[in-house]
Design an enzyme around this catalytic site. Structure first.
Site, PDB file in Angstrom:
ATOM      1  N   ARG A  65      -9.799 -11.981   2.144  1.00  0.00           N
ATOM      2  CA  ARG A  65     -10.623 -13.076   1.617  1.00  0.00           C
ATOM      3  C   ARG A  65      -9.882 -14.412   1.693  1.00  0.00           C
ATOM      4  O   ARG A  65     -10.507 -15.468   1.766  1.00  0.00           O
ATOM      5  CB  ARG A  65     -11.078 -12.732   0.194  1.00  0.00           C
ATOM      6  CG  ARG A  65      -9.971 -12.594  -0.812  1.00  0.00           C
ATOM      7  CD  ARG A  65     -10.402 -11.830  -2.061  1.00  0.00           C
ATOM      8  NE  ARG A  65     -10.512 -10.399  -1.813  1.00  0.00           N
ATOM      9  CZ  ARG A  65     -10.935  -9.513  -2.715  1.00  0.00           C
ATOM     10  NH1 ARG A  65     -11.314  -9.914  -3.916  1.00  0.00           N
ATOM     11  NH2 ARG A  65     -10.996  -8.228  -2.404  1.00  0.00           N
ATOM     12  N   LYS A 108       0.849  -1.191   0.000  1.00  0.00           N
ATOM     13  CA  LYS A 108       0.000   0.000   0.000  1.00  0.00           C
ATOM     14  C   LYS A 108       0.885   1.241   0.000  1.00  0.00           C
ATOM     15  O   LYS A 108       1.906   1.272   0.672  1.00  0.00           O
ATOM     16  CB  LYS A 108      -0.858   0.036   1.275  1.00  0.00           C
ATOM     17  CG  LYS A 108      -2.018  -0.932   1.297  1.00  0.00           C
ATOM     18  CD  LYS A 108      -2.813  -0.749   2.586  1.00  0.00           C
ATOM     19  CE  LYS A 108      -3.854  -1.852   2.755  1.00  0.00           C
ATOM     20  NZ  LYS A 108      -4.921  -1.798   1.756  1.00  0.00           N
TER      21      LYS A 108
HETATM   22  N1  BES Z   1      -7.919  -4.058   4.552  1.00  0.00           N
HETATM   23  C1  BES Z   1      -8.162  -3.636   3.227  1.00  0.00           C
HETATM   24  C2  BES Z   1      -9.512  -2.943   3.060  1.00  0.00           C
HETATM   25  C3  BES Z   1      -9.721  -1.660   3.810  1.00  0.00           C
HETATM   26  C4  BES Z   1      -9.623  -0.452   3.160  1.00  0.00           C
HETATM   27  C5  BES Z   1     -10.099  -1.669   5.139  1.00  0.00           C
HETATM   28  C6  BES Z   1      -9.849   0.732   3.838  1.00  0.00           C
HETATM   29  C7  BES Z   1     -10.309  -0.481   5.825  1.00  0.00           C
HETATM   30  C8  BES Z   1     -10.200   0.716   5.166  1.00  0.00           C
HETATM   31  C9  BES Z   1      -8.131  -4.835   2.293  1.00  0.00           C
HETATM   32  O1  BES Z   1      -7.301  -5.884   2.659  1.00  0.00           O
HETATM   33  C10 BES Z   1      -7.669  -4.377   0.961  1.00  0.00           C
HETATM   34  O2  BES Z   1      -6.558  -3.954   0.862  1.00  0.00           O
HETATM   35  N2  BES Z   1      -8.537  -4.483  -0.038  1.00  0.00           N
HETATM   36  C11 BES Z   1      -8.214  -4.090  -1.377  1.00  0.00           C
HETATM   37  C12 BES Z   1      -8.674  -5.173  -2.295  1.00  0.00           C
HETATM   38  C13 BES Z   1      -8.196  -5.010  -3.729  1.00  0.00           C
HETATM   39  C14 BES Z   1      -6.698  -5.161  -3.808  1.00  0.00           C
HETATM   40  C15 BES Z   1      -8.890  -6.040  -4.590  1.00  0.00           C
HETATM   41  C16 BES Z   1      -8.949  -2.785  -1.656  1.00  0.00           C
HETATM   42  O3  BES Z   1     -10.091  -2.631  -1.196  1.00  0.00           O
HETATM   43  O4  BES Z   1      -8.372  -1.921  -2.279  1.00  0.00           O
HETATM   44 MN    MN Z   2      -5.305  -5.582   2.027  1.00  0.00          MN
END
Ligand code: BES
Ligand code: MN
Ligand code: ZN
Length: 515
Positions: A363, A289
């Site tokens: 997931r 990230k």
């Molecule tokens: N933990 C994050 C989702 C999240 C985002 C939680 C903001 C709380 C606040 C999750 O693991 C994630 O990174 N999801 C990605 C999925 C994508 C790579 C398909 C996302 O939502 O960008």
């Molecule tokens: Mn994530």
């Protein structure tokens, strides 16, 4: 921890640091500020002019408004705090439980540093008394574990400036000897304390809270509350073939864990399984990230914290239902050992998953836990997860999404959430989004179309739920962690989102109200 008492003394005789009263916005002929029931004795001490005094100070009764004023000589407290309840309810209707909860929360927050306050809010029914108690105990919460320690540079004996939470909430105007009131107060204490426990876990920095230490907290709480706890460590996960948990956790020096919490009741007729996403820190892994997206990612175990809190609450309330909690714990980090985009994982279910984005890790750990939970053939499974940014884009910061393989179950969860004052919204699982996850190499990929990303994640999870089991998925990515200014009973940081919904679901299941 803030204590709760049902006080037998009236508002005029209570000795405390403050008295809390409710005020509302009047309508029609009675427009202007209205003093809510429960505050009669306080109003009398103001010679019946409390509303007028408050209006002079600019109070309107709006929700969240807090007005402090010095108490008149007739009262045994120095301060009166008037909290806004919003619009006055229609004739013969009671104040909305959520308005009471929020008002009590705002007052408790304003009382930080005080020892004891009397709450003289409208509590005609036991349910309303429970709402006031819950709101006050939740609003009083503060996370201070990492503040106000010794400072070598400070003068000797200097006290830390951190104010302690309100020490005692005394509910006035209730019926302390009435069974229903007592039960409502006890329920509020159990639920609020467990929500605050979840908040503590969420707020604990990830250098201290990692899978092993989280599992240790669960083990200790299990001992205290008569809950059977089993922890699968890395070795056991390898032996069991939990490729999802292992794949996500392998980049970290802190290995993954799968924790099972089993609360059982000898007369239970139903078993509810709760599964929580427990990523103690989500850096994104190799699909790292960027800065600006990882500062709050200690909150990525909020689902596991909620599940943990709900199981303990069910046990404390002695609900006549079996509740099994599954905490899927891992830390998602990049390293030379980390899973690469392109790797294929062999999941606990037997399916293979091509990891296209290591940031879609939730997931993967949930899939293993859902399959494992399904093996025990519970009557229903609910998973809770901070799963997708897409759900935050769709529903904002205060509402969680509800997806399910059963429309009636999804509706029930949405209604239960509404009943306990948690904002949620039903979301679909459109079958056409499945093909985006087709993988040329494995049975499925962990990513699909970007549009509808929250639903894509839900569709992925659905494939790891046992045939014929009612399942719902709560994506709490929006409401789990509050970054704005505190409001009502919601603090900054971990909120404990979905605990109240899960507890009420367990109560409803115990009562045989569902399926
Ligand atoms: N933990 C994050 C989702 C999240 C985002 C939680 C903001 C709380 C606040 C999750 O693991 C994630 O990174 N999801 C990605 C999925 C994508 C790579 C398909 C996302 O939502 O960008
Ligand atoms: Mn994530
Ligand atoms: Zn995540």
């Amino acid at each position: 921890m803030t204590a709760l008492t049902l006080s037998t003394s009236g508002a005029a005789t209570l000795r405390a640091d403050a008295l809390v009263v409710g005020v509302a916005k009047g309508t029609g002929a009675k427009s202007g500020l209205v003093v809510a029931p429960g505050a009669e004795a306080v109003d009398k001490a103001f010679d019946g002019k409390l509303a007028a005094v408050l209006e002079t100070l600019g109070a309107s009764g709006a929700e969240g408004e807090v007005t402090k004023l010095p108490a008149p000589s007739g009262l045994k407290v120095p301060v009166v705090i008037a909290v806004g309840l919003g619009q006055v309810p229609a004739k013969d209707e009671a104040y909305d439980a959520e308005a009471l909860r929020r008002a009590a929360g705002s007052a408790a927050r304003a009382l930080k540093g005080s020892k004891k306050a009397g709450f003289a809010l409208p509590t005609e029914s036991a349910e309303d008394a429970g709402a006031v108690a819950e709101g006050a105990l939740l609003g009083a919460y503060a996370f201070t574990a990492y503040q106000g320690g010794e400072d070598k540079l400070a003068p000797k004996g200097a006290k830390s400036p951190a104010k302690l939470p309100l020490g005692e909430v005394a509910l006035l105007g209730t019926k302390p000897r009435d069974k229903a009131f007592k039960a409502a107060a006890e329920r509020a204490v159990a639920v609020a304390e467990e929500i605050n426990r979840a908040r503590d876990l969420i707020n604990t920095p990830p250098n201290d809270l990692y899978p092993e230490s989280f599992a240790a907290v669960a083990t200790a709480a299990g001992k205290e509350h008569g809950i059977k706890v089993q922890v699968l460590d890395e070795k056991a996960l390898v032996k069991g073939g939990y490729g999802g948990l292992l794949g996500v956790g392998q980049g970290s020096t802190h290995g993954p864990r799968l924790v099972k919490l089993a609360y059982t009741h000898p007369k239970a007729e139903k078993t509810l399984a709760l599964v929580g996403k427990g990523i103690t820190y989500d850096s994104g892994g190799i699909s790292l990230k960027p800065a600006g997206h990882n500062e709050t990612m200690k909150c990525d175990m909020s689902g596991a914290a909620a599940v943990f809190a709900a199981v303990v609450a069910a046990s404390r309330l002695g609900l006549q239902v079996n509740v099994t909690g599954w905490l899927a714990l891992a830390e998602n980090m990049p390293s030379g050992n980390a899973t690469r985009p392109g790797d294929v994982l062999h999941m606990y279910s037997g399916k293979t998953v091509e990891v296209l984005n290591t940031d879609a890790e939730g997931r993967l750990v949930l899939a293993d836990a859902l399959t494992r939970a399904s093996e025990e053939k519970p009557d229903a499974i609910v998973d809770v997860a901070t799963l997708t940014g897409a759900m935050v884009l769709a529903l904002g910061n205060r509402t969680f999404g509800v997806m399910a393989n059963d429309d009636a179950f999804r509706t029930s969860i949405h209604e239960i959430a509404e009943e306990v004052g948690e904002a949620s919204w039903p979301m679909p699982l459109p079958a056409d989004l499945r093909k985006g996850m087709d993988s040329p190499t494995a049975d499925i990929a962990n990513m699909g179309e970007r549009m509808g990303g929250g639903l894509v994640a839900g569709l992925f999870l659905k494939e790891f739920v046992g045939e014929g089991i009612a399942w719902a998925h709560l994506d709490i990515a929006g409401p789990a962690f509050h970054e704005g200014a505190p409001y009502g009973y919601t603090p900054k940081g971990g909120t404990g989102s979905s605990v109240r919904t899960l507890v009420r679901l367990a109560e409803r299941t115990a009562a045989g109200d569902l399926g």
